[in-house]
Design an enzyme around this catalytic site. Structure first.
Site, short mmCIF file in Angstrom:
data_model
loop_
_atom_site.label_atom_id
_atom_site.label_comp_id
_atom_site.label_asym_id
_atom_site.label_seq_id
_atom_site.Cartn_x
_atom_site.Cartn_y
_atom_site.Cartn_z
N GLY A 1 -46.22 91.41 -64.79
CA GLY A 1 -46.14 91.06 -66.20
C GLY A 1 -45.06 91.80 -66.96
N MET B 1 -42.38 84.00 -66.08
CA MET B 1 -43.75 84.30 -66.53
C MET B 1 -44.15 83.29 -67.59
SD MET B 1 -43.57 88.43 -66.92
CE MET B 1 -42.72 89.47 -65.72
N HIS C 1 -39.18 84.48 -58.78
CA HIS C 1 -40.56 84.96 -58.65
C HIS C 1 -41.40 84.28 -59.72
CE1 HIS C 1 -43.31 88.82 -58.93
NE2 HIS C 1 -43.97 87.76 -58.49
N ALA D 1 -35.11 100.59 -62.86
CA ALA D 1 -34.30 101.62 -62.20
C ALA D 1 -32.82 101.24 -62.22
CB ALA D 1 -34.76 101.82 -60.76
N HIS E 1 -33.05 88.82 -58.64
CA HIS E 1 -34.48 88.55 -58.79
C HIS E 1 -34.75 88.07 -60.21
CE1 HIS E 1 -38.74 89.22 -57.61
NE2 HIS E 1 -38.91 89.59 -58.88
N ASP F 1 -37.57 86.76 -62.83
CA ASP F 1 -39.02 86.77 -63.09
C ASP F 1 -39.39 85.70 -64.09
OD1 ASP F 1 -40.08 89.01 -61.50
OD2 ASP F 1 -38.67 90.21 -62.69
N SER G 1 -33.83 93.06 -60.60
CA SER G 1 -34.62 92.15 -61.44
C SER G 1 -34.01 92.11 -62.84
CB SER G 1 -36.06 92.62 -61.53
OG SER G 1 -36.69 91.96 -62.61
N GLY H 1 -41.77 94.97 -66.85
CA GLY H 1 -40.92 95.93 -66.16
C GLY H 1 -41.29 97.33 -66.58
N MET I 1 -44.49 83.81 -61.69
CA MET I 1 -45.77 84.38 -62.12
C MET I 1 -46.36 83.40 -63.13
SD MET I 1 -44.40 88.28 -62.31
CE MET I 1 -42.73 87.66 -62.36
N ASP J 1 -42.16 94.94 -55.17
CA ASP J 1 -41.75 94.70 -56.56
C ASP J 1 -42.64 95.50 -57.50
OD1 ASP J 1 -40.87 93.63 -58.94
OD2 ASP J 1 -41.46 91.56 -58.48
N GLY J 2 -42.00 96.41 -58.24
CA GLY J 2 -42.72 97.15 -59.26
C GLY J 2 -42.59 98.65 -59.06
N MET K 1 -46.80 93.22 -54.56
CA MET K 1 -46.66 93.77 -55.91
C MET K 1 -47.16 95.22 -55.89
SD MET K 1 -45.26 91.45 -57.71
CE MET K 1 -45.25 92.46 -59.20
C1 DX5 Z 1 -43.05 92.61 -62.83
C2 DX5 Z 1 -41.90 91.86 -62.23
C3 DX5 Z 1 -40.88 92.73 -61.66
C4 DX5 Z 1 -40.26 93.67 -62.63
C5 DX5 Z 1 -40.12 94.96 -61.91
O1 DX5 Z 1 -44.13 91.79 -63.03
O2 DX5 Z 1 -42.32 90.95 -61.23
O3 DX5 Z 1 -39.89 92.02 -60.94
O4 DX5 Z 1 -39.01 93.28 -63.13
O5 DX5 Z 1 -39.65 95.88 -62.80
P1 DX5 Z 1 -39.56 97.42 -62.49
O6 DX5 Z 1 -38.63 97.57 -61.36
O7 DX5 Z 1 -39.01 97.93 -63.79
O8 DX5 Z 1 -40.95 97.90 -62.20
ZN ZN Z 2 -40.71 90.13 -59.90
#
Ligand code: DX5
Ligand code: ZN
Length: 223
Positions: A143, A38, A67, A200, A34, A36, A9, A145, A69, A176-177, A138
């Site tokens: 929202g 938002m 993705h 990560a 990926h 994101d 991501s 990372g 959101m 995811d998450g 999820m």
């Molecule tokens: C969170 C996102 C994720 C995010 C995950 O709302 O949809 O894709 O980047 O991040 P990590 O892996 O740091 O939890």
């Molecule tokens: Zn995501």
């Protein structure tokens, strides 16, 4: 499981250097990128939109897993299809007509995914299991990372895997998450085959090595 896809991501990458971030993880074997999106309404954060998806599409060699959101993807999903998203994932909670939206994605020749938040019943995606390529579970509230993995996601993935098997759908389970070397194995054991990871990988000094470590952890899963 041998066929686990890793989807870094870019939310946790350096937004001033997205191109080099994508190149680095592609060189390291990323299966998807990926992205994101938002909107500051559906989730309490604002990130990127169609112009950045379009720019990433110019440089990416692996599929873009976008993705959304956002509120009412019904109204704007076409923007992301036009921008070149290869996979478009919408939230079941934010669609007015989720069935219509996933069909619009497939009609455009792209892969469709539906996502659900930690507090959303699995039954909410059951009616569209036959219509999607991916169900994104999820394992944090969306929202941001770098949040902590919510352990109940493992049982939800296992139950969803049974629902998918019973339905005859070929949908993959993505998660995811909070995915890292310690959570990768339990989620793959439970039935996930796409691992989204932001912090990560891009929070590491060596994203390529972090991706390899994550894949190795996933490969220790027994299923
Ligand atoms: C969170 C996102 C994720 C995010 C995950 O709302 O949809 O894709 O980047 O991040 P990590 O892996 O740091 O939890
Ligand atoms: Zn995501």
């Amino acid at each position: 499981m041998s066929n686990v896809l890793i989807a870094p991501s870019i939310l946790s990458a350096d937004f001033a250097n997205l191109g080099s971030a994508v190149e680095a993880v592609e060189r390291a074997g990323a299966d998807l990128i990926h992205v994101d999106v938002m909107d500051g309404h559906y989730v309490p954060n604002l990130t990127i939109g169609p112009p950045v998806v379009k720019a990433l599409k110019r440089i990416a060699h692996v599929p873009l897993d976008v993705h959304l959101m956002i509120d009412n993807p019904d109204d704007t999903v076409s923007w992301y299809l036009e921008a070149g998203a290869d996979v478009v994932v919408v939230h079941v909670e934010s669609c007015r007509h989720v069935h219509r939206v996933v069909h619009a994605i497939r009609q455009a020749g792209r892969a469709a995914g539906v996502s659900l938040n930690p507090g959303t019943p699995l039954s909410s995606v059951e009616p569209v299991l036959a219509d999607v390529d991916q169900v994104l579970v999820m394992s944090v509230n969306p929202g941001f990372g770098g949040q902590a993995f919510i352990p109940s996601a493992v049982d939800r993935i296992r139950e969803l895997a049974s629902m998918i098997a019973e339905s005859g759908s070929a949908a993959r389970i993505a998660v995811d998450g909070g995915i890292d070397v310690s959570t990768a194995r339990p989620v793959v054991d439970a039935g996930a085959s796409i691992l989204v990871a932001g912090n990560a990988i891009f929070g590491s000094d060596d994203p390529a090595q972090a991706l390899a470590d994550l894949r190795a952890a996933a490969m220790t899963a027994v299923c």
